[in-house]
Design a protein around this motif. Structure first.
Motif, PDB file in Angstrom:
ATOM      1  N   ARG A  36       0.848  -1.197  -0.352  1.00  0.00           N
ATOM      2  CA  ARG A  36       0.061  -0.035   0.107  1.00  0.00           C
ATOM      3  C   ARG A  36       0.763   1.327   0.040  1.00  0.00           C
ATOM      4  O   ARG A  36       0.759   2.269  -0.913  1.00  0.00           O
ATOM      5  N   GLN A  37       1.622   1.205   0.810  1.00  0.00           N
ATOM      6  CA  GLN A  37       2.679   2.391   0.990  1.00  0.00           C
ATOM      7  C   GLN A  37       3.623   2.661  -0.197  1.00  0.00           C
ATOM      8  O   GLN A  37       4.006   3.744  -0.762  1.00  0.00           O
ATOM      9  N   ALA A  38       3.997   1.510  -0.693  1.00  0.00           N
ATOM     10  CA  ALA A  38       5.081   1.773  -1.836  1.00  0.00           C
ATOM     11  C   ALA A  38       4.302   2.078  -3.121  1.00  0.00           C
ATOM     12  O   ALA A  38       4.879   2.981  -3.839  1.00  0.00           O
ATOM     13  N   VAL A  39       3.048   1.667  -3.310  1.00  0.00           N
ATOM     14  CA  VAL A  39       2.387   2.057  -4.702  1.00  0.00           C
ATOM     15  C   VAL A  39       1.965   3.669  -4.243  1.00  0.00           C
ATOM     16  O   VAL A  39       2.132   4.474  -5.131  1.00  0.00           O
ATOM     17  N   SER A  40       1.614   4.088  -3.139  1.00  0.00           N
ATOM     18  CA  SER A  40       1.117   5.433  -2.559  1.00  0.00           C
ATOM     19  C   SER A  40       2.166   6.318  -3.188  1.00  0.00           C
ATOM     20  O   SER A  40       2.354   7.540  -3.503  1.00  0.00           O
ATOM     21  N   SER A  41       3.766   5.905  -2.520  1.00  0.00           N
ATOM     22  CA  SER A  41       4.981   6.701  -2.661  1.00  0.00           C
ATOM     23  C   SER A  41       5.089   6.918  -4.226  1.00  0.00           C
ATOM     24  O   SER A  41       5.570   8.166  -4.797  1.00  0.00           O
ATOM     25  N   GLN A  42       5.007   5.754  -5.174  1.00  0.00           N
ATOM     26  CA  GLN A  42       5.353   5.778  -6.365  1.00  0.00           C
ATOM     27  C   GLN A  42       4.383   6.803  -7.193  1.00  0.00           C
ATOM     28  O   GLN A  42       4.820   7.477  -8.040  1.00  0.00           O
ATOM     29  N   VAL A  43       3.016   6.666  -6.915  1.00  0.00           N
ATOM     30  CA  VAL A  43       2.250   7.519  -7.490  1.00  0.00           C
ATOM     31  C   VAL A  43       2.098   8.956  -7.091  1.00  0.00           C
ATOM     32  O   VAL A  43       1.919   9.762  -7.853  1.00  0.00           O
ATOM     33  N   ASN A  44       2.549   9.097  -6.008  1.00  0.00           N
ATOM     34  CA  ASN A  44       2.644  10.546  -5.497  1.00  0.00           C
ATOM     35  C   ASN A  44       3.766  11.339  -6.231  1.00  0.00           C
ATOM     36  O   ASN A  44       3.748  12.337  -6.708  1.00  0.00           O
ATOM     37  N   GLN A  45       4.765  10.406  -6.620  1.00  0.00           N
ATOM     38  CA  GLN A  45       5.934  10.951  -7.409  1.00  0.00           C
ATOM     39  C   GLN A  45       5.522  11.393  -8.872  1.00  0.00           C
ATOM     40  O   GLN A  45       5.822  12.332  -9.437  1.00  0.00           O
ATOM     41  N   LEU A  46       4.502  10.468  -9.448  1.00  0.00           N
ATOM     42  CA  LEU A  46       3.922  10.656 -10.930  1.00  0.00           C
ATOM     43  C   LEU A  46       2.901  12.136 -10.698  1.00  0.00           C
ATOM     44  O   LEU A  46       3.047  12.721 -11.967  1.00  0.00           O
ATOM     45  N   LEU A  47       2.451  12.060  -9.533  1.00  0.00           N
ATOM     46  CA  LEU A  47       1.381  13.229  -9.494  1.00  0.00           C
ATOM     47  C   LEU A  47       2.239  14.499  -9.519  1.00  0.00           C
ATOM     48  O   LEU A  47       1.845  15.539  -9.970  1.00  0.00           O
ATOM     49  N   ASP A  48       3.495  14.584  -8.550  1.00  0.00           N
ATOM     50  CA  ASP A  48       4.141  15.673  -8.321  1.00  0.00           C
ATOM     51  C   ASP A  48       5.011  16.098  -9.566  1.00  0.00           C
ATOM     52  O   ASP A  48       5.308  17.271  -9.773  1.00  0.00           O
ATOM     53  N   PRO A  87      11.751  -3.480   3.979  1.00  0.00           N
ATOM     54  CA  PRO A  87      11.716  -2.036   3.629  1.00  0.00           C
ATOM     55  C   PRO A  87      11.794  -2.273   2.063  1.00  0.00           C
ATOM     56  O   PRO A  87      12.480  -2.986   1.503  1.00  0.00           O
ATOM     57  N   PHE A  88      11.125  -1.054   1.590  1.00  0.00           N
ATOM     58  CA  PHE A  88      11.214  -0.933   0.094  1.00  0.00           C
ATOM     59  C   PHE A  88      11.944   0.221  -0.241  1.00  0.00           C
ATOM     60  O   PHE A  88      12.039   1.106   0.491  1.00  0.00           O
ATOM     61  N   GLY A  89      12.296   0.519  -1.558  1.00  0.00           N
ATOM     62  CA  GLY A  89      12.562   2.066  -1.862  1.00  0.00           C
ATOM     63  C   GLY A  89      12.012   2.236  -3.242  1.00  0.00           C
ATOM     64  O   GLY A  89      11.266   1.635  -3.692  1.00  0.00           O
ATOM     65  N   MET A  90      12.697   3.569  -3.978  1.00  0.00           N
ATOM     66  CA  MET A  90      12.199   3.782  -4.984  1.00  0.00           C
ATOM     67  C   MET A  90      13.536   4.253  -5.781  1.00  0.00           C
ATOM     68  O   MET A  90      14.257   4.615  -5.280  1.00  0.00           O
ATOM     69  N   LYS A  91      13.389   3.756  -7.189  1.00  0.00           N
ATOM     70  CA  LYS A  91      14.486   4.020  -8.192  1.00  0.00           C
ATOM     71  C   LYS A  91      13.781   4.846  -9.437  1.00  0.00           C
ATOM     72  O   LYS A  91      13.078   4.126 -10.148  1.00  0.00           O
ATOM     73  N   GLN A  92      14.257   5.996  -9.454  1.00  0.00           N
ATOM     74  CA  GLN A  92      13.801   6.716 -10.665  1.00  0.00           C
ATOM     75  C   GLN A  92      14.675   6.811 -11.890  1.00  0.00           C
ATOM     76  O   GLN A  92      15.997   7.070 -11.543  1.00  0.00           O
ATOM     77  N   ARG A  93      14.271   6.038 -12.848  1.00  0.00           N
ATOM     78  CA  ARG A  93      15.177   6.252 -13.963  1.00  0.00           C
ATOM     79  C   ARG A  93      14.605   7.014 -15.335  1.00  0.00           C
ATOM     80  O   ARG A  93      13.670   7.782 -15.045  1.00  0.00           O
ATOM     81  N   GLY A  94      14.875   6.354 -16.402  1.00  0.00           N
ATOM     82  CA  GLY A  94      14.479   7.101 -17.707  1.00  0.00           C
ATOM     83  C   GLY A  94      12.842   7.149 -17.929  1.00  0.00           C
ATOM     84  O   GLY A  94      12.684   8.066 -18.943  1.00  0.00           O
ATOM     85  N   SER A  95      12.066   6.378 -17.406  1.00  0.00           N
ATOM     86  CA  SER A  95      10.650   6.426 -17.941  1.00  0.00           C
ATOM     87  C   SER A  95       9.712   7.420 -17.144  1.00  0.00           C
ATOM     88  O   SER A  95       8.708   7.349 -17.577  1.00  0.00           O
ATOM     89  N   THR A  96      10.486   8.124 -16.245  1.00  0.00           N
ATOM     90  CA  THR A  96       9.801   9.254 -15.682  1.00  0.00           C
ATOM     91  C   THR A  96      10.476  10.547 -15.733  1.00  0.00           C
ATOM     92  O   THR A  96      11.676  10.337 -15.790  1.00  0.00           O
ATOM     93  N   LYS A  97       9.796  11.547 -15.374  1.00  0.00           N
ATOM     94  CA  LYS A  97      10.420  12.604 -15.607  1.00  0.00           C
ATOM     95  C   LYS A  97      11.531  13.058 -14.419  1.00  0.00           C
ATOM     96  O   LYS A  97      10.957  12.840 -13.493  1.00  0.00           O
TER      97      LYS A  97
END
Length: 316
Positions: free
Chosen positions: A147-159, A304-314
């Motif tokens: 739940r928290q992992a998806v929320s964190s990733q979607v938050n970045q897309l919305l940001d 624990p999970f993390g986030m990895k921002q790569r080329g498919s997102t701004k």
């Protein structure tokens, strides 16, 4: 017989000269201990059954590697069975494993169905779920906080300025999606004061389904997608590029598993990072404790999970 048993079971309470004589005969006769007979005598086969939905899927393969390494450390053998995520095959696989007198089961599946749950309860041997949720909390399990992992990733897309972010999963009705991922998706929307639109929920389980989904995503005016499966995410990204939609400039894609595939695509895929090997390893260690009748501190283990921002997102 007792002396031979001590030698082949690596009990060092035997004189070196006697051990040498025994091993010479063992080699000459090509003797191997009978694990079935040993299991009948000790009522323990030191064998663990592992049910996996898809042995070719990188996500489950990484979990299986962690399971196997810890099993070897504790001198357990693994019997691996492929279920294709099919309820009937899972029940059949369980009965096969039970007939082999396994000491415990590690279950990796997309859903814990009622028949499988009933089989687990009826047999009463230790069971641990790895990367599989159990809303009823009947069985010990090892996961991340989906739940928290998806929320964190979607938050970045919305940001990043996306107002219409799609959520894509294999089957939306599965517990892991319905009870965990979709609520995380909704929480991110709510935090950005964006109304939840059920039309932005889509199903795609593999590369081909992700590729074909692009037309629907565009027709619903989505500008980004949160995807629960790396293969489907790769399909969506390639499908967009083939339709002249640039990723990430015109459409952003984020995924969930951080398998090797996420680094092989161009652009590389932004993803939630999961300690897949550790999920399998911790599940196996938990199972060894249950098989030894040790007390366990918690039935639900969240790594624990993390986030990895790569080329498919701004902004990567």
């Amino acid at each position: 017989m007792a002396t031979v048993s001590r030698v082949v079971n690596h009990n060092h309470n035997v004189k070196p000269a006697t051990e040498k004589k025994v091993m010479e005969v063992v080699k000459r006769l090509n003797y191997r201990p009978n694990d079935v007979a040993r299991g009948l005598a000790s009522k323990k086969t030191t064998t663990v059954g592992v049910i996996i939905p898809n042995v070719t899927n990188s996500y489950f393969a990484a979990l299986a590697r962690g399971i196997d390494d810890i099993a070897e450390m504790y001198q357990y053998n693994i019997i691996l069975t492929n279920s294709d995520g099919d309820e009937q095959k899972e029940v059949k696989a369980l009965n096969t494993l039970y007939s082999k007198q396994v000491d415990g089961i590690i279950f990796m599946g997309n859903e814990l169905s009622a028949p499988v749950r009933d089989e687990f309860k009826a047999e009463r041997i230790p069971v641990v779920l790895a990367g599989s949720v159990d809303p009823q909390n009947d069985f010990p399990n090892v996961n991340i906080d989906y739940r928290q992992a998806v929320s964190s990733q979607v938050n970045q897309l919305l940001d990043n300025g996306n107002q219409r972010v799609a959520f894509v999963a294999g089957k939306l009705t599965r517990s892991i999606n319905q009870d965990f991922r979709i609520p995380g998706y909704q929480a991110a929307l709510q935090a950005h004061q964006i109304s939840f639109d059920e039309q932005l929920l889509f199903e795609a389980a593999d590369y081909d389904e992700g590729y074909e989904l692009c037309e629907q995503l565009l027709s619903h005016q989505a500008t980004a997608a949160m995807v629960s499966n790396d293969e489907a995410a790769a399909g969506i990204m390639n499908g967009m590029n083939d339709r002249g939609v640039q990723v990430p400039e015109q459409f952003e894609v984020a995924t969930s598993d951080n398998t090797k595939l996420t680094e092989m695509t161009r652009p590389t895929l932004s993803t939630i990072t999961q300690p897949l090997y550790d999920v399998g390893a911790v599940a196996m260690r938990l199972l060894t404790k249950l098989m030894d009748n040790d007390e366990i501190e918690q039935k639900q283990v969240l790594l624990p999970f993390g986030m990895k921002q790569r080329g498919s997102t701004k902004g990567a």
